[in-house]
Design an enzyme around this catalytic site. Structure first.
Site, mmCIF file in Angstrom:
data_model
loop_
_atom_site.group_PDB
_atom_site.id
_atom_site.type_symbol
_atom_site.label_atom_id
_atom_site.label_comp_id
_atom_site.label_asym_id
_atom_site.label_seq_id
_atom_site.Cartn_x
_atom_site.Cartn_y
_atom_site.Cartn_z
ATOM 1 N N ASP A 101 0.874 -1.179 0.000
ATOM 2 C CA ASP A 101 0.000 0.000 0.000
ATOM 3 C C ASP A 101 0.908 1.225 0.000
ATOM 4 O OD1 ASP A 101 -2.236 1.911 0.535
ATOM 5 O OD2 ASP A 101 -3.355 0.076 0.919
ATOM 6 N N TYR A 122 -14.724 6.109 -12.724
ATOM 7 C CA TYR A 122 -14.780 4.812 -12.040
ATOM 8 C C TYR A 122 -15.284 3.692 -12.961
ATOM 9 C CZ TYR A 122 -15.209 1.325 -8.430
ATOM 10 O OH TYR A 122 -15.076 0.159 -7.711
ATOM 11 N N ASP A 170 3.966 2.859 -4.730
ATOM 12 C CA ASP A 170 2.901 3.504 -5.505
ATOM 13 C C ASP A 170 2.725 2.690 -6.787
ATOM 14 O OD1 ASP A 170 1.376 5.084 -7.191
ATOM 15 O OD2 ASP A 170 2.485 6.934 -6.785
ATOM 16 N N VAL A 171 1.516 2.172 -7.006
ATOM 17 C CA VAL A 171 1.312 1.298 -8.170
ATOM 18 C C VAL A 171 1.467 2.039 -9.506
ATOM 19 C CG1 VAL A 171 -0.153 -0.368 -6.954
ATOM 20 C CG2 VAL A 171 -1.226 1.562 -8.148
HETATM 21 N N1 LIG Z 1 -15.934 -1.071 -1.582
HETATM 22 C C1 LIG Z 1 -16.786 -1.422 -2.527
HETATM 23 O O1 LIG Z 1 -18.013 -1.328 -2.325
HETATM 24 C C2 LIG Z 1 -16.312 -1.954 -3.847
HETATM 25 C C3 LIG Z 1 -17.248 -2.424 -4.771
HETATM 26 C C4 LIG Z 1 -16.811 -2.909 -6.003
HETATM 27 C C5 LIG Z 1 -15.461 -2.917 -6.294
HETATM 28 N N2 LIG Z 1 -14.561 -2.456 -5.374
HETATM 29 C C6 LIG Z 1 -13.152 -2.495 -5.743
HETATM 30 O O2 LIG Z 1 -12.447 -3.220 -4.747
HETATM 31 C C7 LIG Z 1 -11.143 -2.680 -4.608
HETATM 32 C C8 LIG Z 1 -10.894 -2.271 -3.169
HETATM 33 O O3 LIG Z 1 -11.880 -1.346 -2.790
HETATM 34 P P1 LIG Z 1 -11.943 -0.761 -1.307
HETATM 35 O O4 LIG Z 1 -13.364 -0.377 -1.093
HETATM 36 O O5 LIG Z 1 -11.274 -1.686 -0.372
HETATM 37 O O6 LIG Z 1 -11.086 0.579 -1.506
HETATM 38 P P2 LIG Z 1 -10.299 1.415 -0.400
HETATM 39 O O7 LIG Z 1 -10.349 2.836 -0.862
HETATM 40 O O8 LIG Z 1 -10.820 1.096 0.971
HETATM 41 O O9 LIG Z 1 -8.825 0.854 -0.518
HETATM 42 C C9 LIG Z 1 -8.007 1.125 -1.622
HETATM 43 C C10 LIG Z 1 -6.560 1.019 -1.181
HETATM 44 O O10 LIG Z 1 -5.732 1.271 -2.316
HETATM 45 C C11 LIG Z 1 -4.643 2.064 -1.884
HETATM 46 N N3 LIG Z 1 -4.094 2.836 -2.990
HETATM 47 C C12 LIG Z 1 -4.661 3.902 -3.618
HETATM 48 N N4 LIG Z 1 -3.822 4.398 -4.529
HETATM 49 C C13 LIG Z 1 -2.705 3.639 -4.493
HETATM 50 C C14 LIG Z 1 -1.469 3.688 -5.185
HETATM 51 N N5 LIG Z 1 -1.224 4.622 -6.126
HETATM 52 N N6 LIG Z 1 -0.523 2.753 -4.897
HETATM 53 C C15 LIG Z 1 -0.746 1.813 -3.937
HETATM 54 N N7 LIG Z 1 -1.914 1.723 -3.239
HETATM 55 C C16 LIG Z 1 -2.870 2.641 -3.515
HETATM 56 C C17 LIG Z 1 -5.222 2.979 -0.803
HETATM 57 O O11 LIG Z 1 -4.209 3.500 0.045
HETATM 58 C C18 LIG Z 1 -6.196 2.046 -0.090
HETATM 59 O O12 LIG Z 1 -5.598 1.391 1.013
HETATM 60 C C19 LIG Z 1 -11.042 -1.528 -5.587
HETATM 61 O O13 LIG Z 1 -10.457 -1.986 -6.784
HETATM 62 C C20 LIG Z 1 -12.480 -1.140 -5.794
HETATM 63 O O14 LIG Z 1 -12.680 -0.494 -7.013
HETATM 64 C C21 LIG Z 1 -14.948 -1.978 -4.156
#
Ligand SMILES: NC(=O)c1ccc[n+]([C@@H]2O[C@H](COP(=O)([O-])OP(=O)(O)OC[C@H]3O[C@@H](n4cnc5c(N)ncnc54)[C@H](O)[C@@H]3O)[C@@H](O)[C@H]2O)c1
Length: 281
Positions: free
Chosen positions: A37, A192, A64-65
């Site tokens: 992360d 998104y 950072d990805v």
């Molecule tokens: N939460 C939902 O309802 C939901 C629904 C459908 C899909 N998703 C997908 O599931 C995945 C996780 O979602 P979530 O709700 O846990 O999101 P979240 O925002 O809680 O977590 C995302 C994580 O990615 C990290 N991140 C962001 N930019 C980054 C970078 N440049 N380099 C490294 N890390 C980075 C952030 O620090 C964070 O810890 C995502 O791909 C999201 O699109 C989530």
């Protein structure tokens, strides 16, 4: 079945709501784990906690990805600690949430105050926010596949799981984000669904490209997760879902373990939809 004890898995965005669940599921299955992360400190703390709880090898790295050099540094440190990765979960993404600060996408401010949805409207949506989401959600996945997947192709085995969304398949109905009094809390951003559609297309691309090298590439499409949203939102979301509820964070654990495991060894280029039926009607 579903034994992961011979696997080394990496989860990106592992400190987020679902990332922590993916880490828990993979380690319960027996996999060694790399937690990636943005911030190294909390990633490292989480790795220690996982090691204490499950006894598996665990390493936490800050990277950072969107930055290839940072990913290559992370790979060197991960390999030194747990060895080369067999399972990559591309989970990191910018996902503007109705329960979060809807004014900020990544670090980019899109609105003046939390009650003002007009600034998140398509007509005014900042190009910088759109661009940053493409960078993290699409280019980040591309880079992680290249940096961590190339070793899998060389070894002739591996599983990549790209986290997409229902919004990669259907468009957001913006009335979902409208309060009972008719005011709009937010507009789901245009980037998104665009980026999540790209995740599905890229998954098929790479599955076709690396199939003969033994690397499986699949997508997992979750639906919305209940996470302290206001009651009116949870009710609206549930009414629009055949199973009549939002997801629990744990609802994706089985799907992640399945795709990572050898039980999915004849599956590639697919999209595993776990959405309570959201996209069924
Ligand atoms: N939460 C939902 O309802 C939901 C629904 C459908 C899909 N998703 C997908 O599931 C995945 C996780 O979602 P979530 O709700 O846990 O999101 P979240 O925002 O809680 O977590 C995302 C994580 O990615 C990290 N991140 C962001 N930019 C980054 C970078 N440049 N380099 C490294 N890390 C980075 C952030 O620090 C964070 O810890 C995502 O791909 C999201 O699109 C989530």
């Amino acid at each position: 079945m579903f034994d992961l004890s011979n696997k080394r898995a990496l989860v990106t965005g592992a400190l987020g709501l679902l990332g922590r669940e993916h880490v828990g599921a993979l380690t319960e299955g027996g996999a060694s784990i790399a937690i990636l992360d943005v911030d190294e400190g909390p990633a490292s703390d989480f790795a220690h906690a996982i090691h204490r709880r499950f006894g598996v090898d665990a390493v936490g790295v800050g990277a950072d990805v969107t930055d290839e050099k940072s990913l290559k540094d992370a790979r060197a440190r991960i390999e030194a600690r747990i060895g080369p990765i067999d399972v990559l979960v591309n989970n990191a993404a910018l996902n503007p949430k109705v329960e979060g600060n809807t004014n900020v996408v990544g670090n980019i401010r899109v609105a003046g105050n939390t009650d003002d949805a007009s600034a998140t409207a398509f007509e005014r949506y900042p190009i910088e926010a759109w661009q940053r989401a493409l960078d993290v959600n699409v280019t980040g996945m591309f880079l992680c596949c290249r940096v961590f997947g190339a070793g899998m192709a060389e070894k002739g085995r591996g599983s990549i799981i790209n986290i997409a969304s229902t919004y990669g398949m259907v468009g957001p109905n913006q009335s979902l984000y409208r309060r009972p009094d008719g005011s709009q809390k937010m507009f789901k951003s245009p980037d998104y669904p665009t980026t999540k559609g790209a995740v599905l297309a890229f998954t098929r691309y790479l599955a076709a490209y690396w199939g003969h090298r033994g690397v499986r590439v699949n997508a997992l499409s979750p639906g919305g997760v209940e996470n302290g949203q206001e009651d009116w939102f949870v009710t609206k979301y549930s009414e629009r879902t055949p199973l009549s509820r939002m997801a629990a964070p744990s609802d994706y654990r089985g799907a992640v373990v399945f795709l990572a495991s050898d039980e999915a060894s004849y599956m590639t280029g697919a999209n595993l939809v776990v959405d309570g039926g959201w996209t069924a009607w």
